[in-house]
Design an enzyme around this catalytic site. Structure first.
Site, mmCIF file in Angstrom:
data_model
loop_
_atom_site.group_PDB
_atom_site.id
_atom_site.type_symbol
_atom_site.label_atom_id
_atom_site.label_comp_id
_atom_site.label_asym_id
_atom_site.label_seq_id
_atom_site.Cartn_x
_atom_site.Cartn_y
_atom_site.Cartn_z
ATOM 1 N N GLY A 22 0.877 -1.328 -0.127
ATOM 2 C CA GLY A 22 0.187 -0.141 -0.026
ATOM 3 C C GLY A 22 0.770 1.323 0.022
ATOM 4 O O GLY A 22 2.093 1.397 0.367
ATOM 5 N N THR A 25 0.864 7.413 3.681
ATOM 6 C CA THR A 25 0.584 8.770 3.201
ATOM 7 C C THR A 25 0.886 9.631 4.451
ATOM 8 O O THR A 25 0.462 11.004 4.301
ATOM 9 C CB THR A 25 -0.913 8.942 2.911
ATOM 10 N N TYR A 58 -3.322 12.343 9.929
ATOM 11 C CA TYR A 58 -2.213 12.805 9.190
ATOM 12 C C TYR A 58 -2.923 14.155 8.070
ATOM 13 O O TYR A 58 -1.944 14.749 7.500
ATOM 14 C CB TYR A 58 -2.156 11.711 7.952
ATOM 15 N N GLN A 167 -0.525 -3.439 12.888
ATOM 16 C CA GLN A 167 0.293 -2.467 12.021
ATOM 17 C C GLN A 167 1.219 -1.930 12.933
ATOM 18 O O GLN A 167 1.089 -1.227 14.202
ATOM 19 C CB GLN A 167 -0.461 -1.143 11.501
ATOM 20 N N LYS A 255 6.662 4.574 -8.222
ATOM 21 C CA LYS A 255 6.887 3.440 -9.271
ATOM 22 C C LYS A 255 7.798 2.420 -8.845
ATOM 23 O O LYS A 255 7.617 1.060 -8.914
ATOM 24 C CB LYS A 255 7.190 4.228 -10.456
HETATM 25 P P1 NDP Z 1 8.932 4.743 5.058
HETATM 26 O O1 NDP Z 1 9.886 3.736 5.744
HETATM 27 O O2 NDP Z 1 8.050 4.439 4.007
HETATM 28 O O3 NDP Z 1 9.974 5.875 4.272
HETATM 29 C C1 NDP Z 1 9.482 6.987 3.659
HETATM 30 C C2 NDP Z 1 10.703 7.961 3.168
HETATM 31 O O4 NDP Z 1 11.358 7.317 2.521
HETATM 32 C C3 NDP Z 1 10.394 9.377 2.864
HETATM 33 O O5 NDP Z 1 11.053 10.246 3.136
HETATM 34 C C4 NDP Z 1 10.373 8.985 1.208
HETATM 35 O O6 NDP Z 1 10.459 10.237 0.457
HETATM 36 C C5 NDP Z 1 11.606 8.001 1.229
HETATM 37 N N1 NDP Z 1 11.422 7.239 0.120
HETATM 38 C C6 NDP Z 1 10.475 6.537 -0.524
HETATM 39 N N2 NDP Z 1 10.571 5.522 -1.380
HETATM 40 C C7 NDP Z 1 12.224 5.670 -1.754
HETATM 41 C C8 NDP Z 1 12.847 4.901 -2.333
HETATM 42 N N3 NDP Z 1 12.490 4.075 -3.213
HETATM 43 N N4 NDP Z 1 14.330 5.265 -2.326
HETATM 44 C C9 NDP Z 1 14.529 6.086 -1.360
HETATM 45 N N5 NDP Z 1 13.968 6.907 -0.623
HETATM 46 C C10 NDP Z 1 12.637 6.562 -0.537
HETATM 47 O O7 NDP Z 1 8.521 5.664 6.303
HETATM 48 P P2 NDP Z 1 7.163 5.981 7.000
HETATM 49 O O8 NDP Z 1 7.473 6.329 8.374
HETATM 50 O O9 NDP Z 1 6.361 7.115 6.281
HETATM 51 O O10 NDP Z 1 6.163 4.658 6.890
HETATM 52 C C11 NDP Z 1 5.214 4.408 5.946
HETATM 53 C C12 NDP Z 1 3.789 4.666 6.246
HETATM 54 O O11 NDP Z 1 3.401 3.904 7.314
HETATM 55 C C13 NDP Z 1 3.300 6.010 6.696
HETATM 56 O O12 NDP Z 1 3.380 6.854 5.696
HETATM 57 C C14 NDP Z 1 2.152 5.881 7.328
HETATM 58 O O13 NDP Z 1 1.118 5.940 6.263
HETATM 59 C C15 NDP Z 1 2.310 4.481 7.899
HETATM 60 N N6 NDP Z 1 2.761 4.763 9.602
HETATM 61 C C16 NDP Z 1 1.953 4.346 10.676
HETATM 62 C C17 NDP Z 1 2.435 4.699 11.729
HETATM 63 C C18 NDP Z 1 1.581 3.923 13.060
HETATM 64 O O14 NDP Z 1 1.683 4.355 14.094
HETATM 65 N N7 NDP Z 1 0.396 3.094 12.515
HETATM 66 C C19 NDP Z 1 3.915 5.101 12.180
HETATM 67 C C20 NDP Z 1 4.731 5.453 11.022
HETATM 68 C C21 NDP Z 1 4.217 5.257 9.726
HETATM 69 P P3 NDP Z 1 9.725 10.574 -0.803
HETATM 70 O O15 NDP Z 1 8.365 10.956 -0.315
HETATM 71 O O16 NDP Z 1 10.411 12.039 -1.084
HETATM 72 O O17 NDP Z 1 9.877 9.408 -1.776
#
Ligand code: NDP
Length: 300
Positions: A22, A25, A58, A167, A255
């Site tokens: 997924g 966001t 969010y 989660q 992508k």
């Molecule tokens: P992620 O581990 O998904 O990392 C996101 C970061 O990595 C962003 O800075 C993004 O930047 C960058 N990124 C994405 N793809 C790549 C790639 N292929 N190569 C290099 N960098 C990349 O972190 P999150 O902590 O955001 O976790 C994902 C999701 O989990 C959250 O968005 C949320 O929906 C959920 N979540 C839930 C929590 C809970 O308490 N239930 C707590 C934390 C997260 P860019 O956008 O510039 O690509």
């Protein structure tokens, strides 16, 4: 398990199914341009994502809803093709507030129902069962519950529906092997958040832990497959039957993160990546450390 870009749902213990990848966001509202989430969701749907992980807190469910409705209107997808996971925030735990909190999300998203609703942090379950009975959510689950808190729910007299997912933070530096066994034994699927090691925002991330994506082992496996360390980290979780929700608002990376169905890690490589586990969290939520139900005093 034959997962493809077109067909990558896995089963949940209540008879429903969930896409194994997924789009996350969450993005720091202060530094994120308005509309960035809207654009990302539209691109993600075109790329093939069918699952979106969000939350009222969010602050961008309106953008997600707008993007989804446009993609339904232009015939790319139907509502049934898509999967949305929302979350109940801490201040809405009193049972009389639970339904109105979900209704706020439904209104922003302009949906009649959502597919999965999670308690973002422990506790508050009974009122969620009522939302499933009312048809406003298809499945219910939890987030950031440790083993004790999960078992408290599972052993609750009169429990009507088991949570379908927990989660939690999960990635090669925090693989949660024991907790995974426990969740598996209860038929509860893990949704691994921060699967790429977070955005490394020091306001809420423990940045003393090195950057996951710079890991030399992940990068050397990636080189072998002409993939990136991010794709290897995501593929590793897929092969463990863990749902991944990488967040990206960047078209190339949205992508890239979806291109994980065309290679697989050998069992030896799975072991090598498992051994990267450090048993340390990026997301410690230290601001709630003194709360009696702070979930992370135990490793799991
Ligand atoms: P992620 O581990 O998904 O990392 C996101 C970061 O990595 C962003 O800075 C993004 O930047 C960058 N990124 C994405 N793809 C790549 C790639 N292929 N190569 C290099 N960098 C990349 O972190 P999150 O902590 O955001 O976790 C994902 C999701 O989990 C959250 O968005 C949320 O929906 C959920 N979540 C839930 C929590 C809970 O308490 N239930 C707590 C934390 C997260 P860019 O956008 O510039 O690509």
């Amino acid at each position: 398990m034959d997962l493809t870009p077109q067909n990558h749902r896995i089963h949940l213990n209540d008879g429903n199914s969930i896409p194994i990848i997924g789009l996350g966001t969450y993005s720091t509202p202060k530094t994120t341009a308005k509309g960035a989430c809207y654009e990302a969701v539209k691109i993600a749907i075109d790329v093939g994502y069918r699952h979106f992980d969000g939350a009222l807190v969010y602050g961008n469910e309106d953008e997600i809803g707008r993007a989804i409705h446009e993609k339904i209107a232009d015939g790319t997808v139907t509502r049934e093709d898509l999967y949305y996971c929302g979350k109940l925030w801490n201040t809405f735990h009193p049972p009389q507030l639970v339904r109105s909190s979900l209704e706020k999300s439904l209104k922003l998203l302009k949906f009649d129902y959502i597919d999965l609703y999670l308690i973002e942090l422990p506790l508050a379950f009974k009122a969620l069962e009522a939302l499933k009975d009312a048809g406003l959510v298809k499945s219910i689950g939890v987030s950031n519950f440790n083993r004790r808190q999960l078992e408290l729910i599972l052993n609750k007299p009169g429990l009507k529906y088991k949570p379908v997912v927990n989660q939690i933070e999960c990635h090669p530096y925090f693989t949660q092997p024991k907790f995974k066994e426990i969740c598996d034994s209860h038929g509860i699927v893990i949704v691994g958040y921060s699967p790429l090691g977070t955005c490394r925002d020091s306001l809420w991330v423990n940045v003393k832990i090195p950057s996951l994506l710079d890991d030399p082992v992940l990068n050397s496996i990636a080189a072998k497959y002409k993939k990136t360390s991010a794709q290897v980290a995501l593929r590793f979780q897929l092969q463990r039957n863990i749902i991944v929700i990488p967040k990206s608002f960047n078209p190339e990376r949205i992508k890239q993160n979806f291109e994980i169905f065309d290679f697989s890690l050998t069992s030896e490589e799975m072991k090598i990546v498992s051994n990267l586990n450090r048993n340390e969290r990026y997301v410690e939520l230290l601001m709630w450390k003194d709360h009696p139900e702070y979930p992370f005093n135990d490793l799991y």
